[in-house]
Design a protein around this motif. Structure first.
Motif, PDB file in Angstrom:
ATOM      1  N   ALA A 124      25.515  24.191 -33.447  1.00  0.00           N
ATOM      2  CA  ALA A 124      24.193  24.767 -33.138  1.00  0.00           C
ATOM      3  C   ALA A 124      24.357  25.963 -32.205  1.00  0.00           C
ATOM      4  O   ALA A 124      23.644  26.971 -32.334  1.00  0.00           O
ATOM      5  CB  ALA A 124      23.289  23.708 -32.503  1.00  0.00           C
TER       6      ALA A 124
ATOM      7  N   GLN B 169      19.819  22.904 -38.847  1.00  0.00           N
ATOM      8  CA  GLN B 169      21.004  22.673 -39.670  1.00  0.00           C
ATOM      9  C   GLN B 169      20.569  22.400 -41.103  1.00  0.00           C
ATOM     10  O   GLN B 169      19.577  21.697 -41.326  1.00  0.00           O
ATOM     11  CB  GLN B 169      21.803  21.485 -39.147  1.00  0.00           C
ATOM     12  CG  GLN B 169      23.200  21.421 -39.723  1.00  0.00           C
ATOM     13  CD  GLN B 169      23.936  20.123 -39.387  1.00  0.00           C
ATOM     14  OE1 GLN B 169      24.149  19.250 -40.227  1.00  0.00           O
ATOM     15  NE2 GLN B 169      24.323  19.993 -38.127  1.00  0.00           N
TER      16      GLN B 169
ATOM     17  N   TYR C 122      23.155  21.942 -44.148  1.00  0.00           N
ATOM     18  CA  TYR C 122      24.031  21.104 -44.954  1.00  0.00           C
ATOM     19  C   TYR C 122      25.455  21.520 -44.618  1.00  0.00           C
ATOM     20  O   TYR C 122      25.681  22.642 -44.153  1.00  0.00           O
ATOM     21  CB  TYR C 122      23.756  21.360 -46.441  1.00  0.00           C
ATOM     22  CG  TYR C 122      24.269  20.293 -47.377  1.00  0.00           C
ATOM     23  CD1 TYR C 122      23.551  19.127 -47.573  1.00  0.00           C
ATOM     24  CD2 TYR C 122      25.494  20.447 -48.047  1.00  0.00           C
ATOM     25  CE1 TYR C 122      24.010  18.144 -48.439  1.00  0.00           C
ATOM     26  CE2 TYR C 122      25.957  19.471 -48.912  1.00  0.00           C
ATOM     27  CZ  TYR C 122      25.209  18.321 -49.103  1.00  0.00           C
ATOM     28  OH  TYR C 122      25.670  17.342 -49.950  1.00  0.00           O
ATOM     29  N   THR C 123      26.392  20.640 -44.891  1.00  0.00           N
ATOM     30  CA  THR C 123      27.794  20.971 -44.663  1.00  0.00           C
ATOM     31  C   THR C 123      28.503  21.085 -46.002  1.00  0.00           C
ATOM     32  O   THR C 123      28.487  20.140 -46.786  1.00  0.00           O
ATOM     33  CB  THR C 123      28.446  19.913 -43.767  1.00  0.00           C
ATOM     34  OG1 THR C 123      27.814  19.966 -42.498  1.00  0.00           O
ATOM     35  CG2 THR C 123      29.935  20.173 -43.609  1.00  0.00           C
TER      36      THR C 123
ATOM     37  N   VAL D  59      29.504  24.578 -41.871  1.00  0.00           N
ATOM     38  CA  VAL D  59      28.295  23.892 -41.430  1.00  0.00           C
ATOM     39  C   VAL D  59      27.220  24.964 -41.405  1.00  0.00           C
ATOM     40  O   VAL D  59      27.330  25.956 -40.688  1.00  0.00           O
ATOM     41  CB  VAL D  59      28.471  23.269 -40.037  1.00  0.00           C
ATOM     42  CG1 VAL D  59      27.190  22.581 -39.596  1.00  0.00           C
ATOM     43  CG2 VAL D  59      29.629  22.280 -40.051  1.00  0.00           C
TER      44      VAL D  59
ATOM     45  N   TYR E 165      23.277  26.700 -41.344  1.00  0.00           N
ATOM     46  CA  TYR E 165      21.984  26.662 -40.679  1.00  0.00           C
ATOM     47  C   TYR E 165      21.068  27.667 -41.358  1.00  0.00           C
ATOM     48  O   TYR E 165      21.540  28.578 -42.038  1.00  0.00           O
ATOM     49  CB  TYR E 165      22.134  27.039 -39.201  1.00  0.00           C
ATOM     50  CG  TYR E 165      22.726  25.925 -38.354  1.00  0.00           C
ATOM     51  CD1 TYR E 165      21.919  25.153 -37.538  1.00  0.00           C
ATOM     52  CD2 TYR E 165      24.088  25.645 -38.394  1.00  0.00           C
ATOM     53  CE1 TYR E 165      22.441  24.122 -36.775  1.00  0.00           C
ATOM     54  CE2 TYR E 165      24.623  24.617 -37.638  1.00  0.00           C
ATOM     55  CZ  TYR E 165      23.795  23.853 -36.827  1.00  0.00           C
ATOM     56  OH  TYR E 165      24.308  22.828 -36.088  1.00  0.00           O
TER      57      TYR E 165
ATOM     58  N   TYR F 101       5.415  21.348 -45.226  1.00  0.00           N
ATOM     59  CA  TYR F 101       5.218  20.151 -44.413  1.00  0.00           C
ATOM     60  C   TYR F 101       5.281  20.387 -42.917  1.00  0.00           C
ATOM     61  O   TYR F 101       5.584  19.454 -42.173  1.00  0.00           O
ATOM     62  CB  TYR F 101       6.251  19.078 -44.803  1.00  0.00           C
ATOM     63  CG  TYR F 101       6.004  18.537 -46.170  1.00  0.00           C
ATOM     64  CD1 TYR F 101       5.059  17.538 -46.369  1.00  0.00           C
ATOM     65  CD2 TYR F 101       6.681  19.056 -47.269  1.00  0.00           C
ATOM     66  CE1 TYR F 101       4.808  17.049 -47.640  1.00  0.00           C
ATOM     67  CE2 TYR F 101       6.432  18.573 -48.547  1.00  0.00           C
ATOM     68  CZ  TYR F 101       5.493  17.573 -48.716  1.00  0.00           C
ATOM     69  OH  TYR F 101       5.236  17.094 -49.972  1.00  0.00           O
TER      70      TYR F 101
ATOM     71  N   PRO G 187       2.243  14.827 -41.949  1.00  0.00           N
ATOM     72  CA  PRO G 187       2.447  13.654 -42.795  1.00  0.00           C
ATOM     73  C   PRO G 187       2.381  14.023 -44.274  1.00  0.00           C
ATOM     74  O   PRO G 187       3.197  13.606 -45.064  1.00  0.00           O
ATOM     75  CB  PRO G 187       1.310  12.717 -42.400  1.00  0.00           C
ATOM     76  CG  PRO G 187       0.312  13.576 -41.698  1.00  0.00           C
ATOM     77  CD  PRO G 187       1.043  14.741 -41.133  1.00  0.00           C
TER      78      PRO G 187
END
Lengths: 227, 227
Positions: A58, A78, A80-81, A96, A98, A150, A223
DNA sequence: TGAATAGTGTCTTTCAGACAATATGCC
DNA sequence: GGCATATTGTCTGAAAGACACTATTCA
């Protein structure tokens, strides 16, 4: 299944690659650099950097954003790796990844000694990218869509004060289809994410617009989806 | 910002930790091992393993599932990469984490020479776990909820043939609240994920239930949520 | 026949989506 | 006055959610 002799542990290096999304001229763009070194010399690639000692990924991402895009305090998450064994011809290097959402106004692109100038490229017109960066970008775009759907993440693509029509444009460009103005305003205002300011736009050759701002400029999840 | 002398690149090792979710006795459980070695000796921890050469983290996750849970062909997805500098007292070790959904019937827990027996533990009653594994498990649970809400992932927690009431139980246990039977059946059947078989349950002291199966036992995402 | 779970339909309310006319400021 | 964008409300259809009774098997 047991092994009498275990295969050796992998000796990996870690890069952090960052998909920097920016909205410019009603177009979703990403910050890309053109590589000046092999491998993939002259190809476009995501800005990134190697992980340093005593640094989290990060922090590496924040450093890349500061050094290449001149921004801090933007939304960064983040992704995905990516660690396919052959993804980097130089050896076993895991990425890694971001993504970050940056208001165009805040962006200060900085050239770098070992890369050509970073520039903004239309996400919809991807050339082929270095490494597996096309896959990373595609993944980031999927994530961006669901983040906008969302959460209040749009706050990190807009200036502090903005018009409802600009907010709507953000959604239209990212989602890739037009939205009805009245339905958009009704729905978005009902979420409580934004509030009107006392300011209005002016100096334009048409009716001024009320400017809005996000009540909280930090990530608030919903939600249920927005659109 | 430029550096004349750059800090050294991090020399990291990578572990893959897997949150194995299982539904047993109407309870959501996770497979945990009790550590027999320092650090965190005697504490519960997620099953995991170090990344080997020429192996991707997805392959490591599959290996851990095979070796510790005796399963393959279950739903496995990458979760997140945890890399706080101090997260492992042994040194700079990054955890690329995965979660897996395993039908209880398929589970074949295998003891391991350097760990005590893996066992299933109620996710709702977490003891404190080794390393940052409590955080990983909490994150996995969040992800599980949204996976169930937006896909047919439940196929990987149930046997091939199941009753609608069992499927409903899966949702109730994971979501943590009761659902209305009629509304659940109406909604879930309308999704087209499952179909009735010609079989029914029998030998029980009540009316037999029609058994259903998933049309496709592979991940199908939904545009809108289920519950 | 009693215990236990399976199976089924309607009504109400809420929300998404379609849709068009007026308002305002600047040139 | 004309242009460009801002602002506003109603109707309809679909889906979510509340809700209760009958059916079937076996002990």
């Amino acid at each position: 299944m047991k092994y009498d002799v275990r295969p050796p542990l992998a000796d990996v290096q870690v890069t952090v690659d960052v998909v920097v999304f920016v909205l410019q001229n009603d177009t979703l763009k990403a910050l890309l650099i053109r590589r000046s070194q092999e491998p993939f010399r002259y190809k476009l690639a995501l800005p990134g950097g190697f992980l340093w000692e005593d640094e989290t990924t990060a922090e590496t991402a924040a450093r890349v954003l500061r050094d290449k895009a001149g921004v801090s305090e933007v939304l960064v998450e983040q992704l995905y790796t990516f660690d396919e064994v052959q993804r980097d011809p130089r050896g076993r290097i895991m990425a890694v990844t971001y993504y970050a959402l940056v208001p165009f106004e805040n962006l200060q692109i900085v050239a770098d000694e070992d890369t050509e100038d970073p520039k903004l490229y239309d996400v919809a017109k991807l050339e082929d990218l270095a490494f597996d960066h096309a896959k990373i970008l595609a993944y980031a775009l999927t994530r961006l869509r669901s983040k906008l759907a969302y959460s209040n993440a749009a706050y990190s693509l807009l200036p502090e004060h903005f018009r409802l029509s600009e907010l709507q444009r953000v959604y239209e460009v990212v989602m890739g289809h037009a939205l009805d103005k009245r339905n958009f305003r009704k729905k978005y205002l009902s979420l409580g994410f934004i509030e009107a300011t006392t300011e209005t736009s002016s100096g334009e050759r048409h009716r001024p617009a009320v400017l809005y701002r996000f009540v909280r400029r930090s990530l608030q999840e919903l939600p249920d989806g927005v659109f």
